[in-house]
Write a protein that holds these residues in place. Structure first.
Motif, short mmCIF file in Angstrom:
data_model
loop_
_atom_site.label_atom_id
_atom_site.label_comp_id
_atom_site.label_asym_id
_atom_site.label_seq_id
_atom_site.Cartn_x
_atom_site.Cartn_y
_atom_site.Cartn_z
N SER A 184 19.36 40.39 -25.04
CA SER A 184 19.34 39.27 -25.99
C SER A 184 20.74 38.75 -26.32
O SER A 184 20.95 37.54 -26.40
CB SER A 184 18.61 39.67 -27.27
OG SER A 184 19.26 40.77 -27.89
N SER A 185 21.71 39.64 -26.49
CA SER A 185 23.08 39.22 -26.79
C SER A 185 24.00 40.42 -26.56
O SER A 185 24.44 41.07 -27.51
CB SER A 185 23.19 38.74 -28.25
OG SER A 185 24.49 38.25 -28.52
N GLU A 216 20.00 45.45 -27.40
CA GLU A 216 18.57 45.11 -27.32
C GLU A 216 18.22 44.40 -26.01
O GLU A 216 18.90 43.47 -25.58
CB GLU A 216 18.20 44.20 -28.48
CG GLU A 216 16.73 43.76 -28.45
CD GLU A 216 16.42 42.72 -29.49
OE1 GLU A 216 15.41 42.85 -30.18
OE2 GLU A 216 17.21 41.75 -29.63
N ARG A 217 17.12 44.85 -25.40
CA ARG A 217 16.53 44.18 -24.23
C ARG A 217 15.11 43.75 -24.60
O ARG A 217 14.35 44.52 -25.19
CB ARG A 217 16.51 45.09 -23.02
CG ARG A 217 15.86 44.45 -21.79
CD ARG A 217 15.94 45.34 -20.56
NE ARG A 217 17.29 45.35 -19.99
CZ ARG A 217 17.76 44.43 -19.15
NH1 ARG A 217 16.99 43.39 -18.79
NH2 ARG A 217 18.99 44.52 -18.68
N LEU A 218 14.75 42.52 -24.25
CA LEU A 218 13.41 42.01 -24.49
C LEU A 218 12.62 41.96 -23.20
O LEU A 218 13.15 41.59 -22.15
CB LEU A 218 13.45 40.60 -25.11
CG LEU A 218 13.65 40.56 -26.62
CD1 LEU A 218 15.12 40.63 -26.96
CD2 LEU A 218 13.02 39.32 -27.21
N ASN A 277 14.38 29.63 -30.48
CA ASN A 277 14.72 31.04 -30.38
C ASN A 277 14.45 31.46 -28.93
O ASN A 277 13.53 30.98 -28.28
CB ASN A 277 13.96 31.89 -31.40
CG ASN A 277 12.45 31.82 -31.21
OD1 ASN A 277 11.89 32.56 -30.42
ND2 ASN A 277 11.80 30.91 -31.93
N ALA A 278 15.28 32.33 -28.42
CA ALA A 278 15.36 32.58 -26.98
C ALA A 278 14.03 33.00 -26.36
O ALA A 278 13.63 32.45 -25.32
CB ALA A 278 16.43 33.63 -26.69
N ALA A 279 13.34 33.97 -26.94
CA ALA A 279 12.11 34.47 -26.33
C ALA A 279 11.06 33.36 -26.21
O ALA A 279 10.38 33.25 -25.17
CB ALA A 279 11.55 35.63 -27.14
#
Length: 207
Positions: free
Chosen positions: A128-129, A135-137, A183-185
């Protein structure tokens, strides 16, 4: 073809690591050296990393309605950046250390929208950043009967207050194009659906 440098974990030396905050989320301070593109080693670099664990997200699609389900909830991180901190998002949740991502996705869908998922398909995963968090999504597409979906959901003990929205795909894509989804997701899931929607519709002969 441009040559891409291939460094890995062995090219990083962790000099020291300490936890500087240990609440609902955690912050670790790293002191490290790393290999330089020009050769040799860097000086010691100090960075704080936000440790919140990995997360999953899912975009439910109803092939009969040609519609998707999104949820709306307050996000305090958007308070100063948006005209409203209530955001439209895909269903998401933390994995809490589990590697059974599909089970976590199904649990989150039930808690946040009351729906049952089928035909899960893995889209992709991303960091994510990585400059500030580990964090990995993990993102998924799924199918669901959305004909009766709607209402208010969430786990009150976790401070959740969630409203469910069922949107025609055309409207969801329009909101994406207008920048309402930022938002990214959610952006990545809807972009994935844009790339694959014709094949999905062909599969179900959806107009």
């Amino acid at each position: 073809m441009a040559k891409i440098t291939k460094f890995n974990q062995s090219d990083v030396e962790i000099v020291a690591k300490k936890r500087t905050f240990n609440g609902f989320f955690k912050i670790d301070e790293y002191h490290f050296r790393h290999a330089l593109f020009a050769g040799g080693q860097s000086e010691i670099v100090v960075r704080e990393i936000f440790e919140r664990g990995d997360a999953v997200a899912v975009l439910p699609y109803d092939p009969k309605l040609d519609a998707v389900l999104l949820i709306e909830q307050i996000r305090i991180g958007a308070l100063s950046d948006k005209k409203s901190p209530w955001l439209l998002e895909v269903i998401a949740g933390m994995t809490d250390g589990s590697n059974d991502y599909e089970s976590v996705v199904k649990k989150e869908a039930k808690e946040e929208s009351g729906i049952e998922l089928s035909n899960l398909e893995f889209m992709l995963s991303y960091l994510s950043s990585p400059g500030g968090t580990s964090e990995r999504l993990y993102l998924y597409y799924a199918e669901a009967d959305l004909s009766q979906a709607g209402g208010l959901f969430g786990v009150p003990d976790e401070g959740e207050d969630i409203k469910v929205h069922v949107l025609p795909v055309k409207q969801a894509f329009q909101l994406l194009d207008e920048g309402e989804m930022d938002n990214a997701a959610t952006v990545i899931c809807l972009q994935w659906l844009k790339l694959n929607i014709e094949a999905i519709r062909e599969k179900y002969h959806t107009c």
